[in-house]
Design a protein around this motif. Structure first.
Motif, PDB file in Angstrom:
ATOM      1  N   ARG A 178      59.762  -6.388 -33.915  1.00 27.81           N
ATOM      2  CA  ARG A 178      58.796  -5.648 -34.736  1.00 27.81           C
ATOM      3  C   ARG A 178      57.477  -5.597 -33.969  1.00 27.81           C
ATOM      4  O   ARG A 178      56.726  -6.565 -33.934  1.00 27.81           O
ATOM      5  N   MET A 182      54.864  -0.281 -34.623  1.00 27.82           N
ATOM      6  CA  MET A 182      56.025   0.233 -35.349  1.00 27.82           C
ATOM      7  C   MET A 182      55.827   0.052 -36.849  1.00 27.82           C
ATOM      8  O   MET A 182      55.410  -1.014 -37.293  1.00 27.82           O
ATOM      9  N   GLY A 186      62.651  -2.328 -34.883  1.00 26.77           N
ATOM     10  CA  GLY A 186      63.760  -1.689 -34.193  1.00 26.77           C
ATOM     11  C   GLY A 186      64.525  -2.679 -33.341  1.00 26.77           C
ATOM     12  O   GLY A 186      64.156  -3.852 -33.223  1.00 26.77           O
ATOM     13  N   GLU A 201      64.165   2.661 -32.561  1.00 25.18           N
ATOM     14  CA  GLU A 201      63.219   2.326 -33.628  1.00 25.18           C
ATOM     15  C   GLU A 201      63.688   2.871 -34.969  1.00 25.18           C
ATOM     16  O   GLU A 201      64.268   3.960 -35.043  1.00 25.18           O
ATOM     17  N   SER A 203      63.514   4.928 -37.983  1.00 24.92           N
ATOM     18  CA  SER A 203      62.763   6.166 -38.194  1.00 24.92           C
ATOM     19  C   SER A 203      62.697   6.553 -39.657  1.00 24.92           C
ATOM     20  O   SER A 203      62.107   7.568 -40.008  1.00 24.92           O
TER      21      SER A 203
END
Length: 204
Positions: A178, A182, A186, A201, A203
């Motif tokens: 993490r 972000m 991911g 990642e 999304s």
């Protein structure tokens, strides 16, 4: 242990240029394949995204799954649907620390009342997956904080890759990470052969 050391070594030498990619909706697109030459390797990789559903495990199904003892291995929940369900913090349990009811791994969530809920991941290639992951992107560590965040992820969650489908067959080891940039986190993967790192990642 060798895989973990290799993964952490690459963390220090991560300035490797990889390929660009475009979202293909979970379907391999030969036109998106890109060849990038580095100082020592030529890499050809197709662009893939993927998704997982989160399926609750009962108390009996989650026996043998142990939440990480280190509180630093937990992150704040940021996905609205999970927050609405009263889930406050989460951590990742890789397949080597899971059981037969969650062969690909599971997330463990701390509820507002202090109890734990385990959710196994189940592959879902459609756009309505609970967790949708982007196409692989080259991992770029721009700050010392990013390096520390990667080190935390590999320290808490490093494991070998068990899935044999694309894109996972191209990867050797992975960890949940993490980064502060972000919204939800991911998976960081180490490419076989080259040792370069890419990230998928969340999304959605």
């Amino acid at each position: 242990m060798i895989a973990a050391v290799s993964f952490l070594f690459v963390l220090v030498a991560v300035a490797v240029s990889l390929m660009g990619c475009t979202d293909t909706g979970g379907v391999a697109d030969d036109s998106a394949a890109t060849t990038t030459t580095t100082t020592t390797n030529t890499i050809t990789t197709e662009c893939h995204d993927f998704g997982f559903d989160l399926v609750d495990l009962t108390s009996s199904e989650s026996e043998g799954l142990t939440a990480p003892a280190d509180p630093d291995c937990f992150y704040s929940v940021t996905i609205d649907a999970l927050l609405d369900a009263g889930l406050m913090n989460y951590s990742w349990i890789p397949h080597s620390k899971s059981n037969e009811n969650a062969p690909s791994g599971a997330f463990v969530y701390k509820k507002a009342d202090g109890t734990l809920l385990y959710k196994k991941i189940v592959s879902n290639p459609s756009s309505d997956a609970a967790l949708q992951f982007s196409c692989q992107k080259p991992l770029v560590l721009e700050t010392v904080q990013h390096t520390e965040e990667l080190s935390k992820g590999t320290g808490c969650f490093n494991d070998t890759v068990s899935l044999a489908s694309k894109p996972f067959v191209d990867y050797s080891t992975f960890a949940w990470v993490r980064f502060s940039t972000m919204p939800a986190g991911g998976f960081v993967y180490q490419l076989k052969g080259t040792g370069a790192l890419v990230v998928h990642e969340v999304s959605s």
